[in-house]
Write a protein that holds these residues in place. Structure first.
Motif, PDB file in Angstrom:
ATOM      1  N   PHE A  15       0.825  -1.207   0.000  1.00 55.56           N
ATOM      2  CA  PHE A  15       0.000   0.000   0.000  1.00 55.56           C
ATOM      3  C   PHE A  15       0.855   1.252   0.000  1.00 55.56           C
ATOM      4  N   TYR A  17       0.096   5.717  -0.320  1.00 54.29           N
ATOM      5  CA  TYR A  17      -0.835   6.808  -0.595  1.00 54.29           C
ATOM      6  C   TYR A  17      -0.459   7.420  -1.931  1.00 54.29           C
ATOM      7  N   THR A  49      -2.931   3.229   8.944  1.00 53.56           N
ATOM      8  CA  THR A  49      -3.208   2.750   7.595  1.00 53.56           C
ATOM      9  C   THR A  49      -3.596   1.269   7.605  1.00 53.56           C
ATOM     10  N   HIS A  52      -7.109   0.915   8.638  1.00 60.57           N
ATOM     11  CA  HIS A  52      -8.012   1.370   7.578  1.00 60.57           C
ATOM     12  C   HIS A  52      -8.102   0.358   6.440  1.00 60.57           C
ATOM     13  N   LEU A  53      -6.997  -0.346   6.195  1.00 64.10           N
ATOM     14  CA  LEU A  53      -7.017  -1.403   5.180  1.00 64.10           C
ATOM     15  C   LEU A  53      -7.961  -2.528   5.603  1.00 64.10           C
ATOM     16  N   VAL A  58      -9.331   2.115   2.903  1.00 67.89           N
ATOM     17  CA  VAL A  58      -8.398   2.344   1.805  1.00 67.89           C
ATOM     18  C   VAL A  58      -8.141   0.993   1.153  1.00 67.89           C
ATOM     19  N   LYS A  59      -7.789   1.029  -0.113  1.00 64.11           N
ATOM     20  CA  LYS A  59      -7.617  -0.228  -0.859  1.00 64.11           C
ATOM     21  C   LYS A  59      -6.130  -0.503  -1.063  1.00 64.11           C
TER      22      LYS A  59
ATOM     23  N   ASP B 202     -13.155  13.521   4.974  1.00 63.54           N
ATOM     24  CA  ASP B 202     -12.866  12.158   4.559  1.00 63.54           C
ATOM     25  C   ASP B 202     -12.842  11.219   5.764  1.00 63.54           C
ATOM     26  N   ARG B 203     -12.214  11.668   6.840  1.00 64.61           N
ATOM     27  CA  ARG B 203     -12.129  10.802   8.024  1.00 64.61           C
ATOM     28  C   ARG B 203     -13.495  10.622   8.676  1.00 64.61           C
ATOM     29  N   LYS B 206     -15.381   8.194   6.710  1.00 61.03           N
ATOM     30  CA  LYS B 206     -14.899   6.839   6.952  1.00 61.03           C
ATOM     31  C   LYS B 206     -15.439   6.306   8.271  1.00 61.03           C
TER      32      LYS B 206
END
Ligand SMILES: Nc1ncnc2c1ncn2[C@@H]1O[C@H](COP(=O)(O)OP(=O)(O)OP(=O)(O)O)[C@@H](O)[C@H]1O
Ligand SMILES: [Mg+2]
Lengths: 242, 253
Positions: A15, A17, A49, A52-53, A58-59, B202-203, B206
């Motif tokens: 990953f 950004y 991160t 979040h993954l 996030v991808k 954005d946060r 989310k």
């Protein structure tokens, strides 16, 4: 070893950004039901991160994620697992967006299809569990930092998740609130991963501690020794164990 | 973090069914916006003031918001009277102040204050999620409701980030002046504001996703239409009628 499949399984995740260098690189990670894992790593190493993954926020640019034994990739897949994994954000201000505590805590249960009265019952129960009785009508943006953190935790617990991801839950709290959150977390009957910079806290609440180095998750031997020293804060001489 | 200081309160207006309040505010605002005669506009300002009193809003908060809006109308007062052609009201040296420009500025000032106060009393007195689900129940498409709510949210977020940035500049001795340094600092602050607001939004989004948000707002508010609602509806109806009478019938345009 556990014979059931891991509930969180990250395989060869990469990953970065947009426009940045790689944050996570060839990362592999397995997390089993009942695990209580700590994650300690320097600022900017990719801990948030990683969470979040797992939540699908996030991808990954490559690699596979399996949650609860099933591969997840689409937004739809993640929608289903999000209710089973609760993420406590690093900044409680991101998490609390409703004007009143009651509305914020009930937000999750309502999204899960609970009726208004069910959602309110759950919210009352969760708040009471965290010692926040009487907070229902408080205005979220007027809460103190510690209260915000506790209410954030309530909003997550109200979803009745199976796994908790806690991103620096003690950040910016005083000694009393720390002790309170530590006790609450310790008594939770859930699997969880905790990000923290406080090794003593991780030692008392988790069974294994990992770190992130060069974008990979490591089980750091040195860290465990270091950790062990801190485990005896009253011992006269710090010592390494063979 | 969202500031809705008016949303918490226990006045009669707070208790009125949000759908009724939205409908009343919409009709009222449209009529005021269309009006041009001063008796109508003055009446509207009076009616809006009455609404503010009914909502029992803190006068300080109301005044602060009015000052913000009126700093924009002040700008109009500086520009319009000088640029609108027509009969000259006053001449100051080489400058001519035009009559129609003055009238236009006055109209806009009265209108915006009347509408703003009515919206504060009727709309700002409900929480974000209540507003969302009330609009939903008035059969507005989800997408529009979503857009409205998010816009509404961002305004508060942006305001807050702006104050934080200004404080950061002020505690290091920043004093605005008319020099390049000031312009540059303001440019940085505004630029930073956009970036930060976008990241924050954005946060927050989310965090909402993590809690199962499916672009639908629920609210704990019980919708009901009872005696109070009809009373309120009738009163607002009468007010609107009076405005229409003053504007179109009595003046006979
Ligand atoms: N939205 C973003 N856009 C671009 N880069 C980002 C973004 N968020 C984080 N990063 C970068 O990615 C890296 C990892 O960030 P992350 O927030 O995951 O770190 P962290 O381990 O949680 O740090 P901390 O301990 O400070 O919370 C950092 O170098 C950061 O600068
Ligand atoms: Mg982080």
């Amino acid at each position: 070893m556990n014979s059931a499949p891991p509930i969180i399984h990250l395989k060869d995740i990469h990953f970065s950004y947009p426009g940045g260098k790689a944050v996570l690189n060839h990362l592999d990670f397995k997390f089993y039901r009942g695990d209580r894992t700590g994650l300690i790593a320097p600022n900017g190493s990719g801990k948030t991160t990683l969470f979040h993954l797992i939540m699908g926020l996030v991808k990954p640019s490559s690699g596979k994620i399996e949650l609860f034994g099933k591969p997840v990739s689409t937004a739809r897949d993640f929608e289903d697992v999000r209710r089973r994994i609760g993420l406590l954000f690093q900044d409680p201000d991101d998490q609390l967006f409703s004007p009143t505590v009651m509305e914020d805590v009930a937000f999750g249960p309502l999204n899960l299809g609970k009726s208004k009265s069910e959602a309110q019952t759950i919210a009352h129960r969760t708040l009471a569990y965290l010692g926040l009785e009487g907070f229902e009508d408080r205005i979220t943006y007027k809460l103190s930092g510690g209260e915000k953190r506790l209410v954030s935790l309530a909003t997550v617990l109200a979803m009745e998740p199976e796994v908790l991801l806690l991103d620096e839950p003690l950040n910016g709290l005083d000694v009393d609130t720390r002790a309170k959150i530590e006790e609450i977390i310790f008594n939770l009957d859930l699997s969880y991963i905790i990000i923290s910079h406080d090794i003593d806290f991780l030692l008392s609440t988790t069974a294994q501690i990992y770190t992130i180095k060069n974008g990979k998750i490591l089980f750091d031997d040195k860290l465990q020794i270091h950790a062990h020293r801190h485990a005896h804060p009253h011992g006269q001489y710090p010592h390494e164990h063979e | 973090m969202l500031q809705e200081p008016f949303a918490v309160g226990n006045s009669i207006l707070h208790r009125i069914d949000p759908r009724m309040r939205i409908a009343a505010a919409t009709v009222y605002s449209v009529i005021v916006a269309l009006s041009r005669h001063f008796p109508t506009l003055a009446t509207a300002v009076g009616a809006s003031l009455a609404l503010i009193m009914l909502a029992k809003l803190r006068p300080r908060d109301v005044v602060i918001r009015l000052i913000i809006v009126n700093s924009f109308t002040l700008l109009l007062w500086l520009v319009l009277p000088l640029t609108f052609q027509g009969s000259v009201a006053i001449s100051i040296g080489p400058l001519s102040v035009y009559h129609s420009g003055l009238i236009m500025s006055a109209q806009i000032t009265l209108k915006s204050n009347a509408i703003l106060m009515a919206l504060m009393a009727l709309i700002a007195t409900m929480t974000l999620s209540t507003l969302g689900s009330a609009l939903n129940r008035l059969h507005l498409p989800d997408k529009i409701v979503h857009l409205l709510l998010m816009t509404y949210r961002y305004i508060f977020v942006i305001e807050q980030e702006f104050q934080r940035l200004m404080r950061a500049a002020q505690i290091r001795g920043f004093r605005p002046g008319t020099n390049l340094h000031t312009y540059k600092t303001y440019a940085y602050i505004v630029g930073m504001l956009f970036v930060r607001s976008a990241l924050r939004a954005d946060r927050v989004y989310k965090a909402m996703l993590c809690r199962g948000f499916k672009r639908k707002f629920y609210c704990l508010h019980q919708f009901r239409t009872g005696k109070e609602e009809w009373l309120f509806g009738t009163a607002m109806g009468v007010a609107v009628m009076v405005l229409i009478y003053l504007e179109w019938l009595k003046a006979g345009v």
